[in-house]
Design a protein around this motif. Structure first.
Motif, PDB file in Angstrom:
ATOM      1  N   ASP A  98      -6.590 -32.240 -51.629  1.00  0.00           N
ATOM      2  CA  ASP A  98      -6.577 -32.302 -52.943  1.00  0.00           C
ATOM      3  C   ASP A  98      -7.898 -32.122 -53.768  1.00  0.00           C
ATOM      4  O   ASP A  98      -8.120 -31.459 -54.876  1.00  0.00           O
ATOM      5  N   GLU A  99      -8.913 -32.713 -53.337  1.00  0.00           N
ATOM      6  CA  GLU A  99     -10.002 -32.197 -53.833  1.00  0.00           C
ATOM      7  C   GLU A  99     -10.625 -31.067 -53.755  1.00  0.00           C
ATOM      8  O   GLU A  99     -11.283 -30.080 -54.585  1.00  0.00           O
ATOM      9  N   PHE A 100     -10.429 -30.299 -52.556  1.00  0.00           N
ATOM     10  CA  PHE A 100     -10.877 -28.960 -52.236  1.00  0.00           C
ATOM     11  C   PHE A 100      -9.920 -28.024 -52.879  1.00  0.00           C
ATOM     12  O   PHE A 100     -10.595 -26.869 -53.619  1.00  0.00           O
ATOM     13  N   THR A 101      -8.573 -28.417 -53.136  1.00  0.00           N
ATOM     14  CA  THR A 101      -7.711 -27.320 -54.031  1.00  0.00           C
ATOM     15  C   THR A 101      -8.217 -27.275 -55.416  1.00  0.00           C
ATOM     16  O   THR A 101      -7.841 -26.406 -56.178  1.00  0.00           O
ATOM     17  N   LEU A 102      -8.712 -28.500 -55.966  1.00  0.00           N
ATOM     18  CA  LEU A 102      -9.113 -28.435 -57.490  1.00  0.00           C
ATOM     19  C   LEU A 102     -10.299 -27.756 -57.804  1.00  0.00           C
ATOM     20  O   LEU A 102     -10.381 -27.148 -58.616  1.00  0.00           O
ATOM     21  N   SER A 103     -11.265 -27.432 -56.437  1.00  0.00           N
ATOM     22  CA  SER A 103     -12.274 -26.588 -56.711  1.00  0.00           C
ATOM     23  C   SER A 103     -12.134 -25.088 -56.298  1.00  0.00           C
ATOM     24  O   SER A 103     -13.109 -24.195 -56.759  1.00  0.00           O
ATOM     25  N   LEU A 104     -11.037 -24.616 -56.062  1.00  0.00           N
ATOM     26  CA  LEU A 104     -10.724 -23.276 -55.788  1.00  0.00           C
ATOM     27  C   LEU A 104     -10.604 -22.396 -56.853  1.00  0.00           C
ATOM     28  O   LEU A 104     -10.327 -22.881 -58.026  1.00  0.00           O
ATOM     29  N   GLY A 105     -11.128 -21.231 -56.867  1.00  0.00           N
ATOM     30  CA  GLY A 105     -10.809 -20.291 -57.895  1.00  0.00           C
ATOM     31  C   GLY A 105     -12.156 -19.282 -58.079  1.00  0.00           C
ATOM     32  O   GLY A 105     -11.941 -18.289 -58.733  1.00  0.00           O
ATOM     33  N   ASN A 106     -13.338 -19.598 -57.542  1.00  0.00           N
ATOM     34  CA  ASN A 106     -14.610 -18.935 -57.553  1.00  0.00           C
ATOM     35  C   ASN A 106     -15.598 -19.072 -56.356  1.00  0.00           C
ATOM     36  O   ASN A 106     -15.741 -20.327 -56.030  1.00  0.00           O
ATOM     37  N   MET A 107     -15.941 -18.279 -55.731  1.00  0.00           N
ATOM     38  CA  MET A 107     -16.791 -18.367 -54.527  1.00  0.00           C
ATOM     39  C   MET A 107     -18.012 -19.177 -54.834  1.00  0.00           C
ATOM     40  O   MET A 107     -18.504 -19.757 -53.953  1.00  0.00           O
ATOM     41  N   ASN A 108     -18.465 -18.880 -56.128  1.00  0.00           N
ATOM     42  CA  ASN A 108     -19.712 -19.419 -56.418  1.00  0.00           C
ATOM     43  C   ASN A 108     -19.458 -21.065 -56.738  1.00  0.00           C
ATOM     44  O   ASN A 108     -20.526 -21.631 -56.578  1.00  0.00           O
ATOM     45  N   THR A 109     -18.380 -21.341 -57.142  1.00  0.00           N
ATOM     46  CA  THR A 109     -18.336 -22.876 -57.597  1.00  0.00           C
ATOM     47  C   THR A 109     -17.276 -23.511 -56.621  1.00  0.00           C
ATOM     48  O   THR A 109     -17.003 -24.644 -56.975  1.00  0.00           O
ATOM     49  N   MET A 110     -17.010 -23.118 -55.327  1.00  0.00           N
ATOM     50  CA  MET A 110     -15.890 -23.724 -54.514  1.00  0.00           C
ATOM     51  C   MET A 110     -16.346 -24.823 -53.838  1.00  0.00           C
ATOM     52  O   MET A 110     -15.652 -25.681 -53.682  1.00  0.00           O
ATOM     53  N   TYR A 111     -17.994 -24.854 -53.827  1.00  0.00           N
ATOM     54  CA  TYR A 111     -18.437 -25.862 -52.912  1.00  0.00           C
ATOM     55  C   TYR A 111     -19.089 -26.651 -53.710  1.00  0.00           C
ATOM     56  O   TYR A 111     -20.052 -27.568 -53.315  1.00  0.00           O
ATOM     57  N   GLN A 112     -19.147 -26.658 -54.982  1.00  0.00           N
ATOM     58  CA  GLN A 112     -19.952 -27.542 -56.011  1.00  0.00           C
ATOM     59  C   GLN A 112     -19.613 -29.046 -55.710  1.00  0.00           C
ATOM     60  O   GLN A 112     -20.618 -29.868 -55.972  1.00  0.00           O
ATOM     61  N   CYS A 113     -18.398 -29.420 -55.476  1.00  0.00           N
ATOM     62  CA  CYS A 113     -18.058 -30.851 -55.294  1.00  0.00           C
ATOM     63  C   CYS A 113     -18.014 -31.216 -53.884  1.00  0.00           C
ATOM     64  O   CYS A 113     -17.461 -32.435 -53.482  1.00  0.00           O
ATOM     65  N   SER A 114     -18.536 -30.669 -53.013  1.00  0.00           N
ATOM     66  CA  SER A 114     -18.526 -30.812 -51.542  1.00  0.00           C
ATOM     67  C   SER A 114     -19.528 -32.153 -51.305  1.00  0.00           C
ATOM     68  O   SER A 114     -20.467 -32.255 -52.042  1.00  0.00           O
ATOM     69  N   PRO A 115     -19.285 -33.201 -50.464  1.00  0.00           N
ATOM     70  CA  PRO A 115     -20.037 -34.258 -50.382  1.00  0.00           C
ATOM     71  C   PRO A 115     -21.360 -34.114 -49.585  1.00  0.00           C
ATOM     72  O   PRO A 115     -22.165 -34.832 -49.246  1.00  0.00           O
ATOM     73  N   ILE A 116     -21.504 -32.871 -49.000  1.00  0.00           N
ATOM     74  CA  ILE A 116     -22.724 -32.332 -48.179  1.00  0.00           C
ATOM     75  C   ILE A 116     -23.363 -31.423 -48.913  1.00  0.00           C
ATOM     76  O   ILE A 116     -24.378 -30.918 -48.470  1.00  0.00           O
ATOM     77  N   GLN A 117     -23.539 -31.480 -50.319  1.00  0.00           N
ATOM     78  CA  GLN A 117     -24.335 -30.226 -51.122  1.00  0.00           C
ATOM     79  C   GLN A 117     -25.606 -30.572 -50.840  1.00  0.00           C
ATOM     80  O   GLN A 117     -26.652 -29.785 -50.963  1.00  0.00           O
ATOM     81  N   ASP A 118     -25.990 -32.095 -50.678  1.00  0.00           N
ATOM     82  CA  ASP A 118     -27.411 -32.299 -50.682  1.00  0.00           C
ATOM     83  C   ASP A 118     -28.165 -32.119 -49.272  1.00  0.00           C
ATOM     84  O   ASP A 118     -29.382 -32.240 -49.123  1.00  0.00           O
ATOM     85  N   LYS A 119     -27.225 -31.868 -48.296  1.00  0.00           N
ATOM     86  CA  LYS A 119     -27.547 -31.271 -46.847  1.00  0.00           C
ATOM     87  C   LYS A 119     -27.545 -29.965 -46.725  1.00  0.00           C
ATOM     88  O   LYS A 119     -28.355 -29.343 -46.142  1.00  0.00           O
ATOM     89  N   ILE A 120     -26.427 -29.406 -47.163  1.00  0.00           N
ATOM     90  CA  ILE A 120     -26.414 -27.672 -47.114  1.00  0.00           C
ATOM     91  C   ILE A 120     -26.019 -27.142 -48.498  1.00  0.00           C
ATOM     92  O   ILE A 120     -25.035 -27.630 -49.151  1.00  0.00           O
ATOM     93  N   SER A 121     -27.021 -26.233 -49.070  1.00  0.00           N
ATOM     94  CA  SER A 121     -26.714 -25.740 -50.330  1.00  0.00           C
ATOM     95  C   SER A 121     -25.317 -25.042 -50.341  1.00  0.00           C
ATOM     96  O   SER A 121     -24.968 -24.351 -49.333  1.00  0.00           O
ATOM     97  N   ASN A 122     -24.790 -25.276 -51.690  1.00  0.00           N
ATOM     98  CA  ASN A 122     -23.520 -24.308 -51.822  1.00  0.00           C
ATOM     99  C   ASN A 122     -23.602 -22.924 -51.182  1.00  0.00           C
ATOM    100  O   ASN A 122     -22.485 -22.353 -50.822  1.00  0.00           O
ATOM    101  N   GLN A 123     -24.572 -22.182 -51.694  1.00  0.00           N
ATOM    102  CA  GLN A 123     -24.623 -20.879 -51.159  1.00  0.00           C
ATOM    103  C   GLN A 123     -24.718 -20.599 -49.792  1.00  0.00           C
ATOM    104  O   GLN A 123     -23.720 -19.837 -49.294  1.00  0.00           O
ATOM    105  N   ASN A 124     -25.443 -21.551 -48.811  1.00  0.00           N
ATOM    106  CA  ASN A 124     -25.541 -21.485 -47.478  1.00  0.00           C
ATOM    107  C   ASN A 124     -24.278 -21.788 -46.876  1.00  0.00           C
ATOM    108  O   ASN A 124     -23.851 -21.163 -45.821  1.00  0.00           O
ATOM    109  N   LEU A 125     -23.681 -22.742 -47.346  1.00  0.00           N
ATOM    110  CA  LEU A 125     -22.639 -23.167 -46.654  1.00  0.00           C
ATOM    111  C   LEU A 125     -21.449 -22.036 -47.134  1.00  0.00           C
ATOM    112  O   LEU A 125     -20.686 -22.029 -46.139  1.00  0.00           O
ATOM    113  N   ASN A 126     -21.249 -21.483 -48.160  1.00  0.00           N
ATOM    114  CA  ASN A 126     -20.419 -20.459 -48.548  1.00  0.00           C
ATOM    115  C   ASN A 126     -20.636 -19.359 -47.485  1.00  0.00           C
ATOM    116  O   ASN A 126     -19.696 -18.647 -46.876  1.00  0.00           O
TER     117      ASN A 126
END
Length: 505
Positions: free
Chosen positions: A46-74
């Motif tokens: 559900d959390e991941f589905t709510l973030s879908l829509g754009n490749m730049n914003t897809m992982y903004q709510c991921s719980p590991i963004q302090d460990k891997i940047s959104n851009q690198n993760l993408n």
């Protein structure tokens, strides 16, 4: 948002590449979940589905963004996802080919939106063989505002010169539904990662499980409208709010035991209730009603052209050359050689994207070891059984061939005394049996005589029969006929086996 939606006279269908045409969202979520587990984190569907829509914003709510940047993760996920897709190309959603073919037959245009860059989206579509049936592609690398902003949808309609009320959006995540609702488009929600919420169900024309159901909706839903059932239920747009509410409660009481009718009553009530509250909207036409958007669209026109492809225009064929360099380093037909990942890494990637955690992988490894031992023992038993089976089969075939010989000789000897009998049936049987024996003996006579001409040590056929101290002439003829029968039996079995294999294919 509730407004009157229809699927009549649809001229354009907008589909999502991610989760609509290809099963990419499931694979992407599995990869993200696996990566999060490595850091003792968890992300729900559900959390991941709510973030879908754009490749730049897809992982903004991921719980590991302090460990891997959104851009690198993408970048990491998309690179491995495409490598996986080239090896395992059956990533199309159910009914995709049928829906695209249906639209082609009905003259309905197909536009595809994606979170990927446009070039990568085309590579995915060429990889799965659906690119030839798509009329317009727009990727996530444009300067257009990300979903749930409706700019990407209005841009498609403007480029295709088709009004909103003649457009159907097949959405599979909430932000796309929200964007379509802002333009009062017709929307079908197709289930992908999660089932539709009650809010989504109220905001769309219908929900579907797959693309095949979308075809059914396009074919038959015009016979299943609220207006058709409203006279039966006693509701109409001429009622005031008090009458409508009173009728609604009466129907709920009357059909309390029928969930399907209750659902229809609720939908009909909501429809007329919103009409009464003036929530039914006017028809929008992107050509006539987009003056307020024109200035902004002109500012972004260059970026749109560089990140979207309208296939009928000349500019469309050019991306094919750069992409089709047969994908240069991403050539479809040489997928395995093009992927710079070793076998161990690819096996790990298969496990990650297919949703296997490390614990599950370890457990699976243990199970595989046990299974290998079990399979080896089974194979040994099977091989022994196979040798035994072949031996028994050979003996049975020899016995059958000898039995045939004795039957032929018996018939020949018995009927020889009655050859002068006037019975046509007996003469025919004798003639067939004798002809068969003569053919067999003639064949072996030719073989032995030919071999004698080459190697003089080998006796001729007559010498073998008349000068042999091992067997009598009749015994030799029985042996030759038995060998011939055995060969015929194995030839028949081989033909039968090959025929069965051909039928299975």
């Amino acid at each position: 948002m509730f407004y009157n939606q229809s699927i009549e006279n649809i001229k354009l269908i907008i589909l999502s590449l991610d989760g609509g045409l290809l099963d990419l969202n499931h694979l992407r979520y599995n990869y993200l979940k696996y990566t999060c587990q490595k850091y003792d984190c968890f992300v729900s569907k559900d959390e991941f589905t709510l973030s879908l829509g754009n490749m730049n914003t897809m992982y903004q709510c991921s719980p590991i963004q302090d460990k891997i940047s959104n851009q690198n993760l993408n970048q990491m996920i998309e690179k491995d996802l495409f490598a996986y897709s080239k090896l395992k190309q059956n990533i199309k959603k159910e009914g995709v080919d049928e829906l695209l073919q249906f639209c082609r037959q009905k003259g309905i245009k197909i536009a595809v939106i994606t979170t990927h860059k446009c070039k990568r989206a085309i590579q995915y579509m060429q990889l799965t063989g659906i690119y030839k049936n798509v009329d317009f592609v727009i990727g996530g690398d444009s300067q257009i505002n990300p979903l749930p902003d409706s700019q990407i949808l209005s841009t498609i309609c403007k480029q295709m010169n088709i009004s909103y009320d003649h457009t159907l959006v097949v959405a599979n995540f909430p932000s796309l539904v929200e964007a379509a609702n802002k333009l009062y488009m017709n929307v079908i929600y197709m289930m992908d990662l999660v089932a539709p919420t009650p809010t989504i169900e109220e905001s769309v024309y219908k929900t579907a499980k797959n693309n095949l159901e979308i075809i059914n909706i396009l074919l038959f839903s015009k016979y299943d409208t609220l207006e058709m059932f409203s006279p039966i239920l006693g509701m109409s747009k001429n009622m005031n709010e008090t009458q409508l509410t009173h009728t609604y409660h009466q129907l709920l009481e009357k059909y309390a035991d029928d969930p399907q009718l209750i659902s229809l009553v609720e939908r009909t009530y909501q429809y007329f209730y919103h009409l009464l509250n003036k929530k039914r909207i006017p028809t929008h036409n992107p050509i006539q009603n987009q003056n307020s958007e024109n200035k902004h669209l002109e500012d972004t026109q260059d970026s749109i052209q560089s990140s979207s492809i309208n296939k009928p225009s000349k500019q469309i064929d050019e991306p094919d050359d750069s992409i089709s360099e047969k994908f240069s380093d991403h050539h479809v037909t040489s997928a395995t050689s093009a992927i710079s990942i070793d076998a161990k890494r690819m096996n790990e990637l298969m496990d990650i994207i297919n949703g296997q955690s490390e614990a599950e992988t370890a457990q699976q490894d243990n199970e595989d070891i046990l299974q290998v031992d079990h399979d080896q023992s089974n194979r040994q038993i099977k091989s022994k059984k196979t040798v035994l089976d072949h031996g028994i089969d050979f003996i049975c075939n020899v016995l059958i061939s000898i039995l045939i010989v004795f039957i032929c000789l018996l018939v020949s000897l018995i009927l020889n005394d009655y050859f002068n009998d006037q019975s046509l049936i007996l003469k025919s049987i004798y003639f067939i049996v004798q002809s068969y024996l003569n053919i067999v003996w003639g064949l072996f006579s030719f073989i032995f005589n030919a071999c004698h001409q080459i190697i003089h040590i080998i006796p001729t056929y007559n010498q073998l029969l008349n000068n042999s101290h091992l067997l009598s002439p009749l015994a030799w003829q029985v042996v030759f006929t038995s060998i011939f029968n055995l060969m015929i039996i194995y030839i028949i079995k081989l033909i039968y086996s090959l025929t069965n294999k051909g039928n299975l294919k």
